[in-house]
Every structure is written in structure tokens, then in C-alpha cells.
Motif scaffolding. Structure first.
Motif, PDB file in Angstrom:
ATOM      1  N   GLU A   1       0.704  -1.105  -0.010  1.00 54.83           N
ATOM      2  CA  GLU A   1      -0.106  -0.038   0.083  1.00 54.83           C
ATOM      3  C   GLU A   1       0.846   1.334  -0.010  1.00 54.83           C
ATOM      4  N   ASP A   2       0.657   2.310  -0.966  1.00 54.78           N
ATOM      5  CA  ASP A   2       1.466   3.290  -1.002  1.00 54.78           C
ATOM      6  C   ASP A   2       1.042   4.541  -0.541  1.00 54.78           C
ATOM      7  N   GLU A   3      -0.461   4.378   0.279  1.00 56.30           N
ATOM      8  CA  GLU A   3      -0.741   5.606   1.114  1.00 56.30           C
ATOM      9  C   GLU A   3      -0.523   5.432   2.628  1.00 56.30           C
TER      10      GLU A   3
ATOM     11  N   ASP B   1      -2.931  -3.161  -2.537  1.00 58.06           N
ATOM     12  CA  ASP B   1      -3.515  -2.221  -3.235  1.00 58.06           C
ATOM     13  C   ASP B   1      -3.310  -2.208  -4.853  1.00 58.06           C
TER      14      ASP B   1
ATOM     15  N   GLY C   1      -3.848   0.420  -7.175  1.00 59.73           N
ATOM     16  CA  GLY C   1      -2.874   1.641  -7.690  1.00 59.73           C
ATOM     17  C   GLY C   1      -1.427   1.893  -6.780  1.00 59.73           C
TER      18      GLY C   1
ATOM     19  N   LYS D   1     -12.068   1.129  -1.163  1.00 60.56           N
ATOM     20  CA  LYS D   1     -11.782   2.152  -0.159  1.00 60.56           C
ATOM     21  C   LYS D   1     -13.099   3.026  -0.282  1.00 60.56           C
TER      22      LYS D   1
HETATM   23 CA    CA Z   1      -2.786   3.675  -4.243  1.00 67.28          CA
END
Ligand code: CA
Length: 232
Positions: A18-20, A62, A64, A112
């Protein structure tokens, strides 16, 4: 820390890709509280490498992501015959459509924003299905043999690789040959919940199983009702 490690050892490691950072942190918190070890990666390349080296019990992925996206990560795993249970986290409806439409061999998905408790429930459900006690006897319908304890499937004697969800779906149908199951019944017993999406989820997974079993597939469509397993 010692106690955390003990609990993590008990339930196994979940890799979160997950990049967030804020979402990753909430996922880490809830999964840790639920007793899992958690390893977080921020991009697809590092995530794929970690899955291969750390051998997690499940992956929260995730869609994206920078670098290679979640869909490519899943493809790379499945292409290497790695069927680690995997939950996609999607940001938009079009991502859900991509995940379902590409027949990637994911076990579940969440859109989400989702409740972190729901994520934990889904992980538990997937692992229960993956590791839980199955019916003890081998199931045979036509050319398909399914071995619940070993979680293996053969078609005309040839091994077939199914995801955890695909296996559970086939096991449910083959466990009662000739019995017709509605999509709602299959959602409830295979996915453990009926509150997401529609019968489309069932249809997509049935299509995936059929594609893998080819002409030997025992799954028949009962129009207007659902599905059954029967010899051809
Ligand atoms: Ca993302």
C-alpha cells in the motif's frame, strides 16, 4: 514486543502492499491487533520481492501502486504458480471491474473506504477456508477429482491449480452433486458474506474454474437459479 512476536508467530505473516502511508498504518494496526505479523511495502516491485522471500499467509494488495501496479503483482505471482491468498484493495468501481474482469485469481476484494474490521474479517475468512478442516473424503464428479485435505484438484488425472476461493467454490458444488445452489447460497457459504456486490462475483469465479478445468468441468448453469455440479 515479545508478546507481539508470539501472537504473530501464531497466526502468521500478512504482507500489506500500500503506497498511502495512512491506510497502510491502519491496516497494520488492525491486523497486528488481530494477532498477525505485518510487513508493509510501498510499491509493487518491493512487494513482489517480499512475498517471494517472506512467504506470507496472505497478501493485502492495493491496485494503484507506483512501479508495477497490484494487478501486475498478482499476475506475476499466479504466473509463477504462487497461490498465496490475496485480497485486492481497490479505490474505484472501475478498478473493481478490472480486478473481476481480468480473472486474476484474487481471493477477495475491498473497495476504499473500508472498515479495517472488515479487512480483518476477510483475512480470517480466507485463511479459515484455506487452512480449515475440509471434508475428509475425496470428491469425484466425472473426470474431476478433488482432495479437500490436500486441497488438490485433478482433471483427467492432470493437476489443476486453483485459487483458494475457486477451490472452495468447486468443493461446495462437488460436495453435493446434482444439488442446485443459488448465487446467494454460494456467496454465503464460500465467501462467508452476502453483502458485497452481486452474483457477478460468483459468475466470474465459476468462469475461472471452468476455464481451468476445460471440457472436464462438472459445473452446470441452471438458468434463473444458479449452479450445480454434475457429470456430463
Ligand atoms: Ca494506491
Amino acid at each position: 514486543m515479545g508478546l507481539n512476536w508470539f501472537m504473530a508467530e501464531g497466526r502468521g505473516l500478512v504482507i500489506v502492499i500500500e503506497d498511502e502511508p495512512s491506510i497502510a498504518e491502519v491496516e497494520r494496526l488492525y491486523l497486528t491487533q488481530a494477532g498477525y505479523g505485518v510487513h508493509v511495502e510501498r510499491d509493487g516491485v518491493a512487494g513482489l520481492a517480499s512475498i517471494r522471500t517472506l512467504r506470507p499467509v496472505a497478501v493485502v494488495l492495493d491496485v494503484g501502486l507506483p512501479g508495477i501496479d497490484g494487478i501486475e503483482v498478482c499476475r506475476a505471482l499466479r504466473a509463477a504458480d504462487d497461490w498465496t491468498p490475496l485480497i485486492f484493495v481497490t479505490a474505484r468501481d472501475d478498478e473493481v471491474d478490472r480486478v473481476l474482469g481480468l480473472e486474476l485469481g484474487a481471493d477477495d476484494y475491498l473497495t476504499k473506504p473500508f472498515s479495517p474490521r472488515e479487512l480483518v474479517a476477510r483475512i480470517r475468512s480466507i485463511l479459515r477456508r484455506h487452512d480449515g478442516p475440509g471434508a475428509p473424503t475425496t470428491l469425484i464428479v466425472g473426470a474431476i477429482t478433488l482432495d479437500p485435505p490436500r486441497r488438490t484438484v485433478t482433471a483427467n488425472g492432470m493437476d489443476v491449480s486453483l485459487t483458494a476461493t475457486e477451490f472452495d467454490l468447486l468443493e461446495k458444488l462437488m460436495g453435493a452433486p446434482g444439488q442446485v445452489f443459488s448465487r446467494e447460497q454460494l456467496l454465503s457459504s464460500v465467501w462467508g458474506h452476502v453483502d458485497y456486490g452481486s452474483g457477478r462475483t460468483v459468475d466470474v469465479h465459476v468462469a475461472q474454474v471452468r476455464a481451468k478445468l476445460g471440457g472436464a468441468s462438472p459445473i452446470r448453469t441452471v438458468h434463473g437459479v444458479g449452479y450445480t455440479a454434475a457429470e456430463s
